[in-house]
Design a protein around this motif. Structure first.
Motif, mmCIF file in Angstrom:
data_model
loop_
_atom_site.group_PDB
_atom_site.id
_atom_site.type_symbol
_atom_site.label_atom_id
_atom_site.label_comp_id
_atom_site.label_asym_id
_atom_site.label_seq_id
_atom_site.Cartn_x
_atom_site.Cartn_y
_atom_site.Cartn_z
ATOM 1 N N PRO A 120 0.808 -1.233 0.000
ATOM 2 C CA PRO A 120 0.000 0.000 0.000
ATOM 3 C C PRO A 120 0.832 1.269 0.000
ATOM 4 C CG PRO A 120 -0.035 -1.054 2.169
ATOM 5 C CD PRO A 120 0.600 -2.030 1.222
ATOM 6 N N ASP A 121 2.072 1.185 0.464
ATOM 7 C CA ASP A 121 2.931 2.366 0.499
ATOM 8 C C ASP A 121 3.382 2.810 -0.881
ATOM 9 O OD1 ASP A 121 4.351 -0.169 0.637
ATOM 10 O OD2 ASP A 121 6.193 1.027 0.725
ATOM 11 N N ARG A 122 3.192 1.958 -1.910
ATOM 12 C CA ARG A 122 3.619 2.297 -3.263
ATOM 13 C C ARG A 122 2.511 2.980 -4.071
ATOM 14 N NH1 ARG A 122 8.269 -0.374 -4.962
ATOM 15 N NH2 ARG A 122 8.285 1.284 -6.540
ATOM 16 N N PHE A 123 1.316 3.076 -3.493
ATOM 17 C CA PHE A 123 0.182 3.569 -4.277
ATOM 18 C C PHE A 123 -0.597 4.643 -3.514
ATOM 19 C CE2 PHE A 123 1.085 -0.808 -5.478
ATOM 20 C CZ PHE A 123 1.374 -0.626 -6.817
ATOM 21 N N THR A 124 -1.063 5.645 -4.270
ATOM 22 C CA THR A 124 -1.884 6.705 -3.693
ATOM 23 C C THR A 124 -3.367 6.385 -3.800
ATOM 24 O OG1 THR A 124 -1.833 7.876 -5.809
ATOM 25 C CG2 THR A 124 -0.160 8.464 -4.177
ATOM 26 N N GLY A 125 -3.723 5.445 -4.649
ATOM 27 C CA GLY A 125 -5.111 5.051 -4.825
ATOM 28 C C GLY A 125 -5.221 4.033 -5.933
ATOM 29 N N LEU A 126 -6.389 3.370 -6.001
ATOM 30 C CA LEU A 126 -6.627 2.320 -6.990
ATOM 31 C C LEU A 126 -7.889 2.625 -7.788
ATOM 32 C CD1 LEU A 126 -6.154 -0.831 -4.696
ATOM 33 C CD2 LEU A 126 -4.379 0.356 -6.028
ATOM 34 N N ILE A 127 -7.777 2.533 -9.106
ATOM 35 C CA ILE A 127 -8.938 2.574 -9.990
ATOM 36 C C ILE A 127 -9.109 1.165 -10.535
ATOM 37 C CG2 ILE A 127 -9.957 3.579 -12.068
ATOM 38 C CD1 ILE A 127 -8.024 5.987 -11.597
#
Length: 258
Positions: free
Chosen positions: A109-116
Motif C-alpha cells: 500500500p505504500d507504493r500507491f496513492t489510490g486504486l482505480i
C-alpha cells in the motif's frame, strides 16, 4: 525498448508524459497488452506520467510456463516501477489489471496513492477453471479467440468497429498460450475478497453497463461493499470501457487522481 526483470522474466514497459507529474500505472486485461490504453493516453499525457506494463506472457514481455499468481504479477509490476524510478503512483487496472491492483494495494500500500479498479471482479474461479483447462487441452488460442473477443466489447461498439474486432481477435488467437493460461490461473486462484476490508487506500470502481464478462452486479458491487469508502461509476460500455469511452474513462481517472 525498456525492460525490467523479475524472477528471470523480462517485462516490457513504457513511461510517457509530463516530467515530474504524478504517475498513473496502467494495467491491461488478460489477452490484451498495454495498447489497450492507447485511446485514453491523449486525454491524460499532458497532466500525468503514464507507466504502461505488458503482463508476463502478453505483448512484448516474456512468457513463462505454468500457473501464475496475483502475487507473482504484483511482483512484476513493482519491479517495473523500480526500473522506471517510480516510487509511488495511482494504479488503474482493467479486468485482470484490476485484480492485480487489488492484490498490489494489499501487498504494497505504500507504493500507491489510490486504486482505480475497472470492469473487474474479486472472484471468477468457476469460469476460469474451465477456461484454463480448455485452452491447455486444446493446445492453442484460436478456439477461444472469437468468444473471448465477443465478451469484452458491447454489441453496438463491435458492430460499429468491425476492423477493431478483427484485429483484437487476430491478436488474441496468436498470443502465447502459456501467457494466457498462466494469467488465467492467477484469476482462477485469486483470493482477495475476504481481505478487501483491510485495504486502506482510496478506491474507485468503474463498471460497464453492457459488460458481459464482469457486470457490476455480482462483481464490482462486491468490491465496493467490501472496501470502506470505495466509490463507483457505471459507464454505458462493455468490458473494455477504456476503448469504448476513452474520454469518459480518462475524465474519471483525472477526477480521482487529482
Amino acid at each position: 525498448m525498456p525492460f525490467a526483470t523479475h524472477k528471470g522474466t523480462r517485462l516490457y514497459w513504457r513511461l510517457q508524459g509530463l516530467q515530474g507529474a504524478p504517475v498513473i500505472v496502467l494495467l491491461h486485461g488478460i489477452g490484451a497488452d498495454q495498447t489497450l490504453f492507447d485511446a485514453i493516453v491523449p486525454f491524460l499525457i499532458d497532466e500525468y506520467r503514464l507507466l504502461r506494463v505488458d503482463f508476463r506472457g502478453h505483448g512484448a514481455s516474456d512468457a513463462t510456463a505454468g500457473d501464475y499468481s496475483l502475487d507473482l504479477l504484483v511482483g512484476d509490476v513493482l519491479a517495473v516501477m523500480d526500473a522506471a524510478g517510480v516510487d509511488k503512483a495511482t494504479l488503474c487496472g482493467v479486468s485482470l489489471g484490476g485484480m492485480v491492483g487489488m492484490e498490489a494495494g494489499l501487498k504494497a500500500p505504500d507504493r500507491f496513492t489510490g486504486l482505480i479498479l475497472a470492469c473487474t471482479s474479486p472472484s471468477l474461479t468457476d469460469f476460469w477453471r474451465g477456461r484454463v483447462a480448455a485452452v491447455r487441452e486444446a493446445g492453442g488460442m484460436s478456439g477461444i479467440a472469437a468468444a473471448a473477443t465477443g465478451a469484452v466489447l458491447s454489441k453496438d461498439y463491435a458492430a460499429a468497429h468491425p476492423g477493431f474486432v478483427d484485429g483484437a481477435r487476430y491478436a488474441l488467437s496468436h498470443m502465447s498460450l502459456d501467457g494466457y493460461a498462466g494469467c488465467g490461473a492467477a484469476i482462477r486462484d485469486m483470493d482477495v475478497l475476504d481481505r478487501l476490508p483491510g485495504l486502506d487506500l482510496p478506491v474507485l470502481v468503474l463498471a460497464g453497463e453492457q459488460d458481459l464478462a464482469t457486470p457490476f452486479t455480482g462483481h464490482g458491487d462486491r468490491i465496493v461493499a467490501a472496501i470502506p469508502g470505495a466509490q463507483s461509476l457505471i459507464m454505458q460500455t462493455g468490458h473494455w470501457a477504456c476503448v469504448e469511452a476513452p474520454d469518459q474513462f480518462a475524465q474519471a481517472v483525472r477526477e480521482f487522481a487529482g
